[in-house]
Design an enzyme around this catalytic site. Structure first.
Site, PDB file in Angstrom:
ATOM      1  N   LYS A 199      11.446   6.410   5.960  1.00  0.00           N
ATOM      2  CA  LYS A 199      10.828   7.439   6.506  1.00  0.00           C
ATOM      3  C   LYS A 199      10.895   8.795   5.868  1.00  0.00           C
ATOM      4  CE  LYS A 199       8.648   4.995   9.971  1.00  0.00           C
ATOM      5  NZ  LYS A 199       7.245   4.840   9.939  1.00  0.00           N
ATOM      6  N   TYR A 238      15.665   2.190   7.912  1.00  0.00           N
ATOM      7  CA  TYR A 238      14.569   2.737   8.490  1.00  0.00           C
ATOM      8  C   TYR A 238      14.393   4.343   8.085  1.00  0.00           C
ATOM      9  CZ  TYR A 238      11.448   4.444  12.181  1.00  0.00           C
ATOM     10  OH  TYR A 238      10.476   5.022  13.125  1.00  0.00           O
ATOM     11  N   ALA A 239      15.589   4.960   8.069  1.00  0.00           N
ATOM     12  CA  ALA A 239      15.443   6.641   7.947  1.00  0.00           C
ATOM     13  C   ALA A 239      15.289   6.727   6.516  1.00  0.00           C
ATOM     14  CB  ALA A 239      17.212   7.151   8.449  1.00  0.00           C
ATOM     15  N   ALA A 240      15.637   6.129   5.761  1.00  0.00           N
ATOM     16  CA  ALA A 240      15.548   6.180   4.235  1.00  0.00           C
ATOM     17  C   ALA A 240      14.080   6.026   3.846  1.00  0.00           C
ATOM     18  CB  ALA A 240      16.355   5.233   3.557  1.00  0.00           C
TER      19      ALA A 240
END
Length: 241
Positions: free
Chosen positions: A150, A146-148
């Protein structure tokens, strides 16, 4: 909420608009005289124009956009909010989880922009708003995919903004902060939610509507910008259930 945004005659496509922030924005756009069209795999509330589409499917997105143009003749805004947020440590994450997250969160935005923005360029007006997250810059245990996705979206949106600036099309990014949505509740256990609330507080979907309406409007004479509602997000990165 008192709406001060005039969307009369405007058409706004909202991916992931069946729930959460997207659903709140749908209500606001329609109340302001516009037409919100939801692209989502989940049906929204009754009375909302909806296209059942998986944004990870490029051909499905293209067909959905073509349908909107056929029905309405224009698209003035695109809000890319569809996303998934699985949770697993990097060393335990399987390929399917990684791939699906990037397909929905990143590819889905790219396909939507490629389908919609050429029409905005042709009409020499339009606004694109892409959702990112504080996790894009801080990371968060168990949310690498998810972080990657975003983080990648910030670079993508800024690049697109440069490319279409001369065509009077604006592309901006919003980091909503910690918002009480279905996705948030599904991704966080009750102990985690209590920690979020005690640390920086949890907002409501309606809290993000104002910034989104601003970016969709001509009042936002800005492009390639990141508007954030994050509050001390880094405080949360050390939390372990």
């Amino acid at each position: 909420m008192k709406v001060r945004f005039d969307a009369t005659g405007e058409v706004v496509v909202i991916t992931g608009g069946a729930q959460g922030i997207g659903a709140a924005l749908v209500t606001a756009v329609n109340a302001a005289g516009g037409t919100a069209v939801v692209f989502d795999v989940t049906a929204p509330v009754e009375g909302v124009e909806h296209v059942m589409v998986d944004v990870a499917d490029r051909s499905a997105v293209e067909a959905a956009v073509a349908g909107v143009l056929e029905r309405h003749g224009r698209i003035d805004g695109l809000v890319a909010g569809a996303a998934v947020q699985p949770r697993s440590p990097v060393l335990e994450m399987d390929a399917a989880e990684w791939t699906r997250t990037l397909q929905v969160n990143l590819d889905g935005v790219v396909w939507a922009c490629q389908a919609v923005v050429p029409h905005m360029v042709a009409q020499q007006s339009g606004s694109v708003v892409v959702f990112t997250s504080g996790m894009a810059s801080t990371g968060f245990a168990g949310a690498a995919a998810y972080a990657a996705s975003k983080a990648a979206l910030v670079a993508f949106a800024k690049t697109l903004a440069v490319e279409v600036a001369g065509d009077r099309v604006r592309v901006n990014v919003v980091a909503p902060g910690v918002i009480d949505t279905e996705q948030f509740r599904g991704a966080n256990a009750s102990a985690e939610r209590e920690h979020w609330q005690d640390t920086i507080g949890i907002g409501d979907p309606e809290d993000v509507v104002g910034p989104l309406l601003f970016l969709l409007s001509d009042a936002a004479a800005m492009t390639g910008s990141l508007l954030t509602r994050e509050r001390a997000f880094a405080k949360l990165t050390s939390f372990v259930e």
